[in-house]
Design an enzyme around this catalytic site. Structure first.
Site, PDB file in Angstrom:
ATOM      1  CE  LYS A  22      -1.415   1.701   3.940  1.00  0.00           C
ATOM      2  NZ  LYS A  22      -1.818   3.012   4.051  1.00  0.00           N
ATOM      3  CG  ASN A  23       1.991   2.830   3.656  1.00  0.00           C
ATOM      4  OD1 ASN A  23       1.476   3.337   3.683  1.00  0.00           O
ATOM      5  ND2 ASN A  23       2.305   2.592   4.604  1.00  0.00           N
ATOM      6  CB  CYS A 117      -4.541   6.439  10.249  1.00  0.00           C
ATOM      7  SG  CYS A 117      -5.290   5.000   9.036  1.00  0.00           S
ATOM      8  NE  ARG A 122      -0.555  11.168   9.835  1.00  0.00           N
ATOM      9  CZ  ARG A 122      -0.818   9.243   9.228  1.00  0.00           C
ATOM     10  NH1 ARG A 122      -1.834   9.045   8.796  1.00  0.00           N
ATOM     11  NH2 ARG A 122       0.585   8.520   8.207  1.00  0.00           N
ATOM     12  CB  ILE A 124       3.096  18.262   5.431  1.00  0.00           C
ATOM     13  CG1 ILE A 124       2.232  19.092   5.488  1.00  0.00           C
ATOM     14  CG2 ILE A 124       2.483  17.018   5.569  1.00  0.00           C
ATOM     15  CD1 ILE A 124       1.577  19.428   4.045  1.00  0.00           C
ATOM     16  CG  ASP A 125       7.715  20.306  10.039  1.00  0.00           C
ATOM     17  OD1 ASP A 125       6.974  19.053  10.567  1.00  0.00           O
ATOM     18  OD2 ASP A 125       8.564  20.447  10.446  1.00  0.00           O
ATOM     19  CG  ASP A 306       2.841   1.219   9.501  1.00  0.00           C
ATOM     20  OD1 ASP A 306       2.441   2.426  10.301  1.00  0.00           O
ATOM     21  OD2 ASP A 306       2.758   1.514   8.572  1.00  0.00           O
ATOM     22  CB  ILE A 328       6.622   6.403  14.888  1.00  0.00           C
ATOM     23  CG1 ILE A 328       8.097   5.497  14.632  1.00  0.00           C
ATOM     24  CG2 ILE A 328       6.932   7.394  13.273  1.00  0.00           C
ATOM     25  CD1 ILE A 328       8.748   5.846  14.323  1.00  0.00           C
ATOM     26  NE  ARG A 398      -7.583   5.142   4.170  1.00  0.00           N
ATOM     27  CZ  ARG A 398      -6.847   6.276   5.512  1.00  0.00           C
ATOM     28  NH1 ARG A 398      -7.338   6.566   6.524  1.00  0.00           N
ATOM     29  NH2 ARG A 398      -5.841   6.227   4.274  1.00  0.00           N
TER      30      ARG A 398
HETATM   31  C1  EPZ Z   1       4.267   7.265   6.415  1.00  0.00           C
HETATM   32  O1  EPZ Z   1       3.536   7.740   6.515  1.00  0.00           O
HETATM   33  C2  EPZ Z   1       3.023   6.052   6.424  1.00  0.00           C
HETATM   34  N1  EPZ Z   1       2.511   6.622   5.442  1.00  0.00           N
HETATM   35  C3  EPZ Z   1       2.265   5.550   7.318  1.00  0.00           C
HETATM   36  O2  EPZ Z   1       1.650   4.207   7.312  1.00  0.00           O
HETATM   37  C4  EPZ Z   1       3.655   4.706   8.398  1.00  0.00           C
HETATM   38  O3  EPZ Z   1       3.217   4.809  10.257  1.00  0.00           O
HETATM   39  C5  EPZ Z   1       4.746   6.468   8.278  1.00  0.00           C
HETATM   40  O4  EPZ Z   1       5.286   6.358   7.084  1.00  0.00           O
HETATM   41  C6  EPZ Z   1       6.060   5.526   9.548  1.00  0.00           C
HETATM   42  O5  EPZ Z   1       6.634   4.151   8.879  1.00  0.00           O
HETATM   43  C7  EPZ Z   1       2.065   6.064   4.114  1.00  0.00           C
HETATM   44  O6  EPZ Z   1       3.380   5.485   3.469  1.00  0.00           O
HETATM   45  C8  EPZ Z   1       1.210   6.922   3.280  1.00  0.00           C
HETATM   46  P1  EPZ Z   1       6.101  10.011   8.150  1.00  0.00           P
HETATM   47  P2  EPZ Z   1       4.016   9.440   6.905  1.00  0.00           P
HETATM   48  O7  EPZ Z   1       6.470  11.301   7.908  1.00  0.00           O
HETATM   49  O8  EPZ Z   1       5.187   9.185   6.161  1.00  0.00           O
HETATM   50  C9  EPZ Z   1       7.052  13.007  11.629  1.00  0.00           C
HETATM   51  C10 EPZ Z   1      -0.613   2.644   8.104  1.00  0.00           C
HETATM   52  O9  EPZ Z   1      -0.623   2.565   9.024  1.00  0.00           O
HETATM   53  N2  EPZ Z   1       7.041  13.671  11.031  1.00  0.00           N
HETATM   54  O10 EPZ Z   1       7.837   9.457   7.841  1.00  0.00           O
HETATM   55  O11 EPZ Z   1       3.038  10.197   6.686  1.00  0.00           O
HETATM   56  C11 EPZ Z   1       5.730  12.831  11.935  1.00  0.00           C
HETATM   57  O12 EPZ Z   1       4.882  13.547  12.618  1.00  0.00           O
HETATM   58  C12 EPZ Z   1       0.303   4.692   7.602  1.00  0.00           C
HETATM   59  O13 EPZ Z   1      -0.163   2.045   6.261  1.00  0.00           O
HETATM   60  C13 EPZ Z   1       7.404  15.389  11.073  1.00  0.00           C
HETATM   61  O14 EPZ Z   1       7.819  16.138  12.423  1.00  0.00           O
HETATM   62  O15 EPZ Z   1       4.717   9.457   7.949  1.00  0.00           O
HETATM   63  C14 EPZ Z   1       6.432  11.639  12.673  1.00  0.00           C
HETATM   64  O16 EPZ Z   1       6.533  11.638  13.942  1.00  0.00           O
HETATM   65  C15 EPZ Z   1       0.019   5.177   9.190  1.00  0.00           C
HETATM   66  N3  EPZ Z   1       7.167  16.915   9.422  1.00  0.00           N
HETATM   67  C16 EPZ Z   1       7.810  11.351  12.280  1.00  0.00           C
HETATM   68  O17 EPZ Z   1       8.355  11.977  11.432  1.00  0.00           O
HETATM   69  C17 EPZ Z   1       6.881  16.187   8.307  1.00  0.00           C
HETATM   70  O18 EPZ Z   1       6.789  17.059   8.218  1.00  0.00           O
HETATM   71  C18 EPZ Z   1       7.327   9.709  10.580  1.00  0.00           C
HETATM   72  O19 EPZ Z   1       6.401  10.376  10.545  1.00  0.00           O
HETATM   73  C19 EPZ Z   1       6.833  15.016   8.667  1.00  0.00           C
HETATM   74  C20 EPZ Z   1       7.067  13.743  10.023  1.00  0.00           C
END
Ligand code: EPZ
Length: 419
Positions: A22-23, A117, A122, A124-125, A306, A328, A398
């Site tokens: 999926k991801n 979710c 979450r 996106i900075d 996950d 995380i 999903r």
């Molecule tokens: C991906 O989310 C996955 N989703 C998530 O899976 C998964 O839990 C996550 O990576 C971690 O492995 C998809 O791939 C669609 P991150 P993502 O950016 O990319 C912080 C599932 O169940 N962060 O790696 O959104 C954030 O708050 C889903 O399939 C910032 O601070 O996760 C978190 O603590 C749920 N600023 C950490 O980084 C940012 O700009 C990791 O987030 C981005 C993230």
């Protein structure tokens, strides 16, 4: 509305094949839009997130066809619109990859803030910091993100946190930037490598994916490609946990990449479960009640967040006390309240859950609060005495292809009913 009815206690036996990741898929579809051409993606999972993305890119002018074996053809030569008005972008997190892809192709993009979710803040900075470093202007107004650049230029970007989404998005955005981009402190997840491989198959020059540093030498243009997505690491791990959940379980999970499953296999072995890899399959066998373990979720190759929710269910019936540290997502313990309805003895304090294993969970009416919480509750239902009802299946649909069908072929008593 639909719900799952599960009669617990039956050990799982047989074989099950894992679907495409999926991801990775949710990034490959936006990445396919980089080329003014046709891409064919194979082995895609039949899940709601994929259907929603398909609908969004179709509304933008791409022609998309997907067959029942998971092959999707995306023709993006008529793509006319980099202003995405479809409100469905709020339904999934991964819609943020459209920002990187359309910015690279058209030099501008606007879209509603992505959803996904509810498992924590979450932000996106890091995506935004990266787009700005590549020379783009980013504005967020009235819930809409607008990004513009005269010409993207390669840059040196050090991510403050290891983010899967920011790593992939910036890799996509930098493919056609002028010069070389260096991304440091990046995520190393299998889907990061998969997206890099797909980009390279489209003519990009991405090196180092799977390590801490990725270098992208910008190319003039990208072309179409045919590409097969990797198997889903998290779906495979979910079936490994389900196989171990009821003593007597003996399941072969097929179409896996063993390396991706090292951290989950190590934890299951520590719990006393037998795990044997053989080529591209893994057999999970469990004769007795698993032992308690401590788990800390970490970026790859650490234990994946996950799978934290699904394995909580297993630990709820393990012998002894386990501790889970979720490093995380600060809000990823919402499944715990539901597990408590089934008798689980779990205390959550901040990012830590302490689980006192009990002899047996008991069936109850529970609700999936997010995707992996849904998987956790289904596993708990398979383990529990009596009948469990899992509601709010929207979340499960999903991200898991035919979860109840695959479990039923392993002998689980599980069915989907309308109510
Ligand atoms: C991906 O989310 C996955 N989703 C998530 O899976 C998964 O839990 C996550 O990576 C971690 O492995 C998809 O791939 C669609 P991150 P993502 O950016 O990319 C912080 C599932 O169940 N962060 O790696 O959104 C954030 O708050 C889903 O399939 C910032 O601070 O996760 C978190 O603590 C749920 N600023 C950490 O980084 C940012 O700009 C990791 O987030 C981005 C993230």
């Amino acid at each position: 509305m639909e719900k799952l009815l599960i009669k617990g206690g039956k050990p799982l036996k047989g074989q099950v094949a894992v679907s495409g990741a999926k991801n990775a898929t949710v990034a490959l579809i936006p990445a396919a839009l980089l080329a003014n051409d046709t891409c064919v993606l194979e082995n895609l999972p039949q899940i709601r997130d994929v259907y929603v993305l398909k609908e969004i890119v179709e509304q933008m002018g791409a022609k998309v066809q997907m067959n029942e074996t998971g092959t999707m053809e995306i023709v993006s030569s008529d793509l006319c619109n980099s202003h995405i008005s479809n409100g469905k972008v709020k339904e999934l997190r991964a819609s943020y990859y459209l920002l990187g892809a359309l910015l690279a192709r058209f030099g501008e993009v606007s879209m509603a803030y992505p959803g996904g979710c509810d498992i924590g803040l979450r932000p996106i900075d890091q995506h935004i910091k990266g787009f700005r470093a590549l020379g783009a202007e980013v504005e967020i107004e009235h819930g809409i993100i607008g990004i513009k650049a005269k010409k993207l230029a390669g840059s040196h970007i050090f991510l403050d946190v290891v983010s899967v989404g920011a790593t992939i998005n910036l890799m996509i955005a930098a493919t056609m930037a002028e010069g070389t981009t260096v991304l440091e402190n990046v995520a190393k997840e299998p889907h990061v490598v998969d997206v890099a491989n797909f980009l390279n198959s489209m003519g990009a020059e991405v090196k180092g994916a799977g390590t801490d540093v990725i270098k992208i030498r910008g190319v003039e243009r990208m072309h179409g490609s045919t590409y097969m997505v990797i198997p889903d690491q998290i779906e495979a791990g979910t079936y490994m946990i389900a196989a171990a959940a009821i003593p007597g379980g003996n399941v072969v999970i097929e179409s896996v990449i063993p390396k991706h499953l090292d951290s989950i296999a190590a934890k299951l072995i520590e719990m006393g479960v037998e795990v044997q890899f053989n080529g591209d399959s893994v057999r999970v066998r469990n004769q007795r009640r698993p032992k308690s373990v401590d788990i800390k979720t970490l970026p790859y190759p650490g234990f994946p967040t996950d799978l934290q929710q699904p394995i909580t269910s297993l630990l709820a019936q393990a012998e002894g006390t386990s501790m889970i540290t979720e490093s995380i997502w600060e809000g990823r313990f919402r499944h715990v309240d539901e597990l408590k309805r089934m008798g689980a003895d779990i205390k959550v304090e901040g990012r830590v859950a302490v689980i006192e294993g009990i002899e047996a969970l008991s069936g109850a009416r529970v609700s999936a609060t997010d995707l992996r919480a849904g998987a956790a509750l289904v596993i708990a239902g398979l383990m529990a005495k009596g009948e469990t009802e899992v509601c709010n299946l929207f979340h499960i649909d999903r991200g898991y292809e035919n979860l109840e069908g695959k479990l039923a072929t392993l002998g689980a008593e599980i069915k989907r009913v309308k109510y």
